[in-house]
Design a protein around this motif. Structure first.
Motif, PDB file in Angstrom:
ATOM      1  N   SER A   1       0.785  -1.227   0.000  1.00 15.36           N
ATOM      2  CA  SER A   1       0.000   0.000   0.000  1.00 15.36           C
ATOM      3  C   SER A   1       0.818   1.278   0.000  1.00 15.36           C
ATOM      4  O   SER A   1       0.281   2.346  -0.309  1.00 15.36           O
ATOM      5  N   SER A   2       2.099   1.239   0.342  1.00 14.84           N
ATOM      6  CA  SER A   2       2.950   2.437   0.314  1.00 14.84           C
ATOM      7  C   SER A   2       4.397   2.029   0.532  1.00 14.84           C
ATOM      8  O   SER A   2       4.679   0.911   0.980  1.00 14.84           O
ATOM      9  N   GLY A   3       5.305   2.959   0.253  1.00 14.65           N
ATOM     10  CA  GLY A   3       6.710   2.710   0.546  1.00 14.65           C
ATOM     11  C   GLY A   3       6.968   2.580   2.032  1.00 14.65           C
ATOM     12  O   GLY A   3       7.838   1.810   2.459  1.00 14.65           O
ATOM     13  N   THR A   4       6.213   3.319   2.828  1.00 11.25           N
ATOM     14  CA  THR A   4       6.350   3.226   4.284  1.00 11.25           C
ATOM     15  C   THR A   4       5.898   1.862   4.782  1.00 11.25           C
ATOM     16  O   THR A   4       6.561   1.238   5.621  1.00 11.25           O
ATOM     17  N   ASP A   5       4.756   1.388   4.271  1.00  8.81           N
ATOM     18  CA  ASP A   5       4.301   0.056   4.657  1.00  8.81           C
ATOM     19  C   ASP A   5       5.265  -1.022   4.165  1.00  8.81           C
ATOM     20  O   ASP A   5       5.419  -2.064   4.803  1.00  8.81           O
TER      21      ASP A   5
END
Length: 362
Positions: free
Chosen positions: A56-60
């Motif tokens: 869902s994201s680079g952070t996730d």
């Protein structure tokens, strides 16, 4: 002029993108649609790894990698002092301790010469961010990790598509991550990311963790998160990936033109031998940064500062760093860096306009 002209890119690929979006809408397979598996196969092929797991994201992606590596509260993880907050914040989020290391004045990435002095019995791994589009010195970092029994994550959020000794970013460590935030070299139309690995066990864990820890429907082996990429984003990325090599080539030509025009006027980024940058940003160094930024804005030339406050000085990490600890290179960069317009379809005329404005205002 736009800092990152996403609309121009959309206009260039509009028919393909619209068709891909309508295909997903017509199928109503908005979660775990066929485009997810196809994208993952194409990303794995592009990077040269066995497994690419969308999320869902680079952070996730960073969080999922840390979960798969079984990071525990109290563990220490080494990371750069000069970077976007995501890598360090996910360490802290997991109740581990980010240990900051100054960056190299050559490539602005974590300085391998400064890593060993920060290793303690609590150190479990290293997150090496590949900043501005150029990979960090991964051979040196991997060698240190091997000596001390540490894992390494390459955070390739800004370097997806770059090369290091002929190998793609995100294939240089046992596990790596990237971001598909819209302004990244390969960006979707929302948030998105991916985890890359050749390790079958880690890949299976990441896939399980990103879907609430379930091994099959309503059967949960772990505590996980809802970290899936939606099918619409995968469909858009598949279209953009077809054109990505051409955009990388154009970014490199743009960087060459910036260098040709600005050499001798400001501090310019340096690409280390045997590396190829994907130029997520073209970031210069200039002593009167804020004044130049204001003057360029008056001429309708957008710029950005990546990043104005180093991570050890962020309030979020106030309990992790001694007030006496110095990060000299990182602090100097935070006071002088200025990112110029850069994207996969930027023209030589636009670069010349930016360069001339800089030269006339410094």
């Amino acid at each position: 002029m736009n800092f990152c002209d996403l609309n121009k890119q959309y206009q260039a690929y509009q028919q393909e993108i619209d068709a891909a979006i309508h295909s997903v809408i017509n199928s109503s397979s908005f979660i775990n649609g066929k485009e997810i598996e196809l994208l993952e196969s194409e990303l794995a092929s592009f990077t040269g790894v066995n497994h690419a797991i969308s999320c869902s994201s680079g952070t996730d992606a960073l969080l999922l990698a840390l979960m798969a590596l079984e990071v525990k509260p109290g563990d220490e993880v080494i990371c750069p002092a000069f970077s976007f907050i995501a890598s360090a914040s996910m360490i802290e989020f997991y109740k581990a301790t980010p240990v900051f290391v100054d960056v190299s004045p050559i490539d602005f990435n974590i300085d391998p010469k400064r890593i060993e002095e920060k290793i303690t019995p609590k150190t479990k791994g290293i997150i090496a961010v590949s900043l501005y589009g150029q990979c960090a010195d991964m051979d040196a970092i991997n060698a240190i990790a091997k000596e001390y029994g540490l894992w390494v994550i390459e955070d390739g959020a800004q370097s997806f598509g770059a090369k290091y000794h002929g190998k793609r970013s995100c294939s240089l460590t046992e596990i790596a991550t990237t971001s598909f935030f819209p302004a990244k070299p390969l960006g979707c139309y929302g948030d998105g990311g991916a985890v890359f690995t050749n390790n079958d066990e880690l890949a299976e864990k990441v896939k399980t963790f990103r879907s609430h820890g379930q091994t099959k429907r309503y059967i949960h082996k772990y505590i996980g998160i809802n970290g899936r990429m939606d099918t619409l984003q995968a469909a858009i990325l598949r279209v953009k990936l077809k054109h990505f090599e051409d955009e990388i080539t154009n970014r490199q030509k743009a960087a060459e033109q910036y260098y040709k025009q600005l050499n001798g006027h400001v501090l310019l980024p340096e690409i280390v031998e045997n590396r190829e940058s994907v130029w997520a940003q073209y970031t210069i160094g200039v002593s009167q940064r804020n004044e130049l930024k204001t003057k360029l804005a008056q001429e309708s030339i957008p710029t950005a500062v990546h990043y104005p406050l180093i991570l050890p000085h962020q309030e979020a990490f106030r309990n992790n760093v001694s007030a006496q600890e110095l990060f000299e290179v990182s602090e100097l960069l935070s006071e002088t860096v200025l990112s110029l317009p850069m994207h996969g379809l930027i023209t030589i005329e636009e670069i010349n306009q930016v360069a001339n404005a800089i030269i006339n205002n410094i």
